[in-house]
Write a protein that holds these residues in place. Structure first.
Motif, mmCIF file in Angstrom:
data_model
loop_
_atom_site.group_PDB
_atom_site.id
_atom_site.type_symbol
_atom_site.label_atom_id
_atom_site.label_comp_id
_atom_site.label_asym_id
_atom_site.label_seq_id
_atom_site.Cartn_x
_atom_site.Cartn_y
_atom_site.Cartn_z
ATOM 1 N N TYR A 23 79.231 108.365 37.403
ATOM 2 C CA TYR A 23 78.468 109.288 36.582
ATOM 3 C C TYR A 23 79.326 110.431 36.062
ATOM 4 C CZ TYR A 23 74.640 106.569 38.427
ATOM 5 O OH TYR A 23 73.816 105.534 38.767
ATOM 6 N N LYS A 24 80.281 110.856 36.859
ATOM 7 C CA LYS A 24 81.208 111.888 36.389
ATOM 8 C C LYS A 24 82.101 111.339 35.281
ATOM 9 C CE LYS A 24 81.279 114.522 40.650
ATOM 10 N NZ LYS A 24 82.041 114.881 41.842
ATOM 11 N N ALA A 25 82.595 110.122 35.441
ATOM 12 C CA ALA A 25 83.458 109.508 34.427
ATOM 13 C C ALA A 25 82.702 109.276 33.119
ATOM 14 C CB ALA A 25 84.026 108.193 34.949
ATOM 15 N N ALA A 26 81.407 108.954 33.233
ATOM 16 C CA ALA A 26 80.601 108.677 32.039
ATOM 17 C C ALA A 26 79.955 109.941 31.472
ATOM 18 C CB ALA A 26 79.521 107.653 32.374
ATOM 19 N N CYS A 27 80.167 111.090 32.123
ATOM 20 C CA CYS A 27 79.568 112.362 31.691
ATOM 21 C C CYS A 27 78.044 112.277 31.602
ATOM 22 C CB CYS A 27 80.156 112.812 30.358
ATOM 23 S SG CYS A 27 81.915 113.107 30.420
ATOM 24 N N ILE A 28 77.442 111.795 32.692
ATOM 25 C CA ILE A 28 75.995 111.639 32.768
ATOM 26 C C ILE A 28 75.465 112.614 33.820
ATOM 27 C CG2 ILE A 28 74.158 110.031 33.415
ATOM 28 C CD1 ILE A 28 75.893 107.804 32.321
ATOM 29 N N SER A 29 74.329 113.259 33.522
ATOM 30 C CA SER A 29 73.746 114.221 34.456
ATOM 31 C C SER A 29 73.194 113.524 35.694
ATOM 32 C CB SER A 29 72.622 115.001 33.774
ATOM 33 O OG SER A 29 71.485 114.170 33.611
ATOM 34 N N THR A 30 72.978 114.291 36.734
ATOM 35 C CA THR A 30 72.427 113.726 37.966
ATOM 36 C C THR A 30 70.987 113.254 37.763
ATOM 37 O OG1 THR A 30 71.821 115.935 38.723
ATOM 38 C CG2 THR A 30 73.926 115.058 39.498
ATOM 39 N N LYS A 49 77.519 104.808 27.364
ATOM 40 C CA LYS A 49 78.472 105.606 28.138
ATOM 41 C C LYS A 49 78.831 104.906 29.449
ATOM 42 C CE LYS A 49 77.286 110.287 26.614
ATOM 43 N NZ LYS A 49 76.822 111.603 27.099
ATOM 44 N N ALA A 53 82.466 103.402 30.600
ATOM 45 C CA ALA A 53 83.114 103.807 31.854
ATOM 46 C C ALA A 53 83.553 102.589 32.666
ATOM 47 C CB ALA A 53 82.171 104.674 32.673
#
Length: 65
Positions: A23-30, A49, A53
């Motif tokens: 999720y960090k690599a894809a820039c996705i919120s929690t 996204k 990733a």
């Protein structure tokens, strides 16, 4: 659009990553990450996204059922 969590888990195993790293690599919120893990609908751009990733096509992550 709903993603198949089993396919996501398999892709994570291939990349040897955790959900948090993905999720960090894809820039996705929690919040969005929670929707993906609960098999709730997400926007197509989020699926894109995640696929980017992983380095796979979006069709490999979509739930067919």
């Amino acid at each position: 659009m709903v993603l198949n969590t089993k396919r996501i888990e398999a892709a994570l195993a291939r990349k040897v990553e955790t959900f948090s790293e993905l999720y960090k690599a894809a820039c996705i919120s929690t919040v969005t990450a929670g929707r993906v893990r609960k098999c709730l609908p997400i926007q197509p751009k989020i699926a894109g996204k995640l696929a980017a990733a992983f380095g796979v096509d979006v069709s490999e992550l979509i739930d067919d059922s």
